[in-house]
Scaffold this active site. Structure first.
Site, PDB file in Angstrom:
ATOM      1  CD  GLU A   6     -13.754  55.271  31.155  1.00 48.57           C
ATOM      2  OE1 GLU A   6     -14.232  54.118  31.025  1.00 48.57           O
ATOM      3  OE2 GLU A   6     -12.990  55.790  30.326  1.00 48.57           O
ATOM      4  CG  ASP A  50       8.487  48.071  37.828  1.00 45.37           C
ATOM      5  OD1 ASP A  50       8.965  48.026  38.968  1.00 45.37           O
ATOM      6  OD2 ASP A  50       9.109  47.699  36.815  1.00 45.37           O
TER       7      ASP A  50
HETATM    8  C1  NOJ Z   1      11.583  48.188  40.157  1.00 44.38           C
HETATM    9  C2  NOJ Z   1      11.171  46.985  40.937  1.00 44.38           C
HETATM   10  O1  NOJ Z   1      10.829  47.363  42.231  1.00 44.38           O
HETATM   11  C3  NOJ Z   1      12.345  46.037  40.882  1.00 44.38           C
HETATM   12  O2  NOJ Z   1      12.193  44.948  41.758  1.00 44.38           O
HETATM   13  C4  NOJ Z   1      12.518  45.562  39.459  1.00 44.38           C
HETATM   14  O3  NOJ Z   1      13.658  44.754  39.388  1.00 44.38           O
HETATM   15  C5  NOJ Z   1      12.687  46.748  38.512  1.00 44.38           C
HETATM   16  N1  NOJ Z   1      11.752  47.801  38.773  1.00 44.38           N
HETATM   17  C6  NOJ Z   1      12.513  46.326  37.082  1.00 44.38           C
HETATM   18  O4  NOJ Z   1      11.175  46.028  36.822  1.00 44.38           O
END
Ligand code: NOJ
Length: 548
Positions: A286, A223
């Site tokens: 690994e 993310d």
């Molecule tokens: C991207 C994620 O896909 C989204 O749903 C989220 O709100 C933001 N990152 C923050 O983590």
């Protein structure tokens, strides 16, 4: 346009990894299947539906976050990275899910959230309780404010979800009234950003990676992969005269990676972030079995996206350019050729995606109704013919549209911060069976956490499974045709078959997408897949694969 060809190399050699040509299905756990009947999906619900995903014909399942979380951003606010939120189940349920998937030949990709934690994470709670300048505060980005008594935020950054990217500790429910500092959150105020220049943060995430790799996950979707490191000075963002500062917004479709002009972004895509992924690359190496990393990196140029997938970094990065493109043969051609060009130097394989949990579903983006659905199926079939891996978002195989969720049911933090509609409409729980809500989403009666439209009875999995013309049956056929294409070259040759027509050749297969309204003649040969009825002519809003 040469790409790594999985068929040109020995099975275990670099270049033959499973993820290079996989179809990866995204599960949004709150909305997939609810085993315990509390109105929210859970891990046992996902496990029970894995045979459905195997029969659909996907290779892997990416599951949005299921960790311990106050759910302020529905799991993207993690309070314990090594435990499961009771809403979703237990660690034992996760083990069962992973083992069942593997028995069915499916891989599991977990969603890692390293840019920020929840404000309820023990580190952030300790930081709030500690004094300015303490080691506890140094794991996040706490700063003194500007102006008299530090009343102004430390810089002009805006949150991706709207509003200020800084909150004063004194205004946090768990903070002390006399605390002079502010903390940075590029998303909601309940999602404080880590300070990745502090080695403790890197060590924590190495432990987290190992915890899940040891449990058997096959990879991670990372993310906000472009956000971990900020420019060290945390200086103001320079904006054009008359413009407001604005963090790059993953949910803003107007900011096309292909078309936008470069902006000053001291909060994103700093060169030091790549050290993090080199370290993770080595950790994954690994482990056996081609474990993978896919970056969610909303970078400003294709070249900067390619930096995330250099040989010693991540396996893949989401390529959002198709998802951001309008319905246009010319735009789609630009997406395809631009993607290959950007990756040429790094020899990474491309990825393709049309929908996810952050954007308006593609049926709706392409106009909705019968035309939107025809276009969505045509775009999907075209995407599936391309080399690389394709991501499918839950419910798109049913042709679901974006739902107009009533204001009182909207729960997206970006809606709560700005009053703008937000992302709830693509997160409505899946309809599995039956005539009325919850359409088999869970046991019992009544609406789930976001209400489903009453009129979804014809769209349920059960209804579509018995209809050979359904979108579900189409996805099954398309994925089977794609598997048959797996032994084909990864070379793609673009063809010019006229305005409004996107056409390319991959091995013995010619793919034609008619984005116009007038039927066009199609290449002679055997139709191996089509998104709708075709004759010798290819109608508008339709795609076809023809084999020589
Ligand atoms: C991207 C994620 O896909 C989204 O749903 C989220 O709100 C933001 N990152 C923050 O983590």
């Amino acid at each position: 346009m040469a790409l790594n060809d999985p068929n040109q190399v020995a099975p275990d050699a670099p270049g033959a990894e499973w993820w290079r040509h996989a179809v990866i299905y995204q599960v949004y756990p709150r909305s997939f299947a609810d085993a315990d009947g509390d109105g929210v999906g859970d891990l046992p619900g996902i496990t029970a539906k894995l045979p459905y995903l195997r029969d659909l014909g996907v290779d892997a399942v990416w599951i949005s976050p299921f960790y311990m979380s106050p759910q302020k951003d529905h799991g993207y606010d993690v309070s314990d990275y090594c435990d499961i939120d009771p809403l979703f189940g237990t660690l034992e349920d996760a083990d069962t899910l992973i083992a069942t998937a593997h028995e069915l030949g499916l891989r599991i990709i977990a969603d890692l959230v390293p840019n920020h934690s929840s404000d309820q994470h023990e580190w952030f709670q300790a930081a709030l309780a500690a004094a300015p300048g303490s080691p506890e505060r140094a794991r996040y980005l706490f700063r003194d404010g500007r102006g008299p008594q530090g009343q102004e935020p430390p810089n002009n950054w805006r949150s991706v979800f709207g509003g200020n990217a800084w909150t004063r500790v004194a205004e946090h429910p768990d903070g002390r009234d006399d605390d002079p500092q502010w903390y940075l959150h590029l998303f909601d105020s309940t999602q404080p950003d880590f300070d990745w220049r502090n080695p403790e943060v890197g060590d924590l995430f190495e432990e987290v990676l190992r915890f899940w790799l040891d449990r058997g996950v096959d990879g991670f979707r990372v993310d906000v992969a472009h956000g971990l490191l900020k420019e060290e000075s945390l200086r103001d963002q320079v904006v054009e005269e008359g413009e407001e500062p604005d963090s790059a917004a993953p949910i803003n479709e107007e900011r096309s990676m292909v078309e936008r002009t470069l902006r000053d972004e001291p909060m994103w895509d700093q060169p030091e972030v790549h050290d993090v992924y080199r370290r993770w690359h080595d950790v994954l190496a690994e482990y056996d079995g081609d474990r993978m990393l896919v970056a969610e990196a909303w970078t400003q140029t294709p070249e900067s996206m390619a930096r995330f997938v250099r040989d010693d970094e991540m396996s893949q990065a989401f390529n959002f350019s198709w998802l951001l493109a309008p319905w246009s043969a010319e735009a789609f051609e630009g997406v395809i050729t631009g993607t290959f060009a950007a990756l040429a130097d790094v020899q990474a394989s491309p990825t393709w995606v049309l929908s996810n949990h952050d954007v308006v579903r593609h049926v709706t983006r392409y106009g909705g109704g019968a035309q939107g659905l025809a276009r969505a199926r045509a775009a999907t079939l075209t995407m599936l013919a391309l080399p690389g891996s394709s991501y499918v978002y839950q419910g798109e195989e049913l042709g679901l549209e974006q739902v107009d969720v009533a204001p009182e049911h909207r729960q997206d933090p970006s809606y709560l911060r700005t009053g703008e509609v937000g992302r709830d409409g693509c997160r409505v729980p899946m309809p599995w069976s039956g005539e009325k809500p919850p359409f088999g989403f869970g046991p019992g009666e009544g609406q789930p956490w976001i209400p489903q439209p009453e009129g979804w009875a014809d769209l349920t999995v059960a209804a579509q499974q018995v209809d050979p013309d359904s979108t579900l049956a189409f996805y099954q056929r398309a994925l089977a045709a794609r598997r048959a294409l797996a032994g084909t070259t990864s070379e793609v040759e673009m063809l010019d078959l006229g305005t409004d027509v996107l056409a390319f050749r991959r091995g013995p297969v010619t793919v034609v997408l008619n984005c116009g309204t007038t039927p066009v003649s199609r290449p002679r040969g055997e139709v191996v897949a089509s998104s709708g009825p075709v004759s010798d002519l290819l109608p508008g809003d339709t795609a076809v694969w023809v084999r020589d």
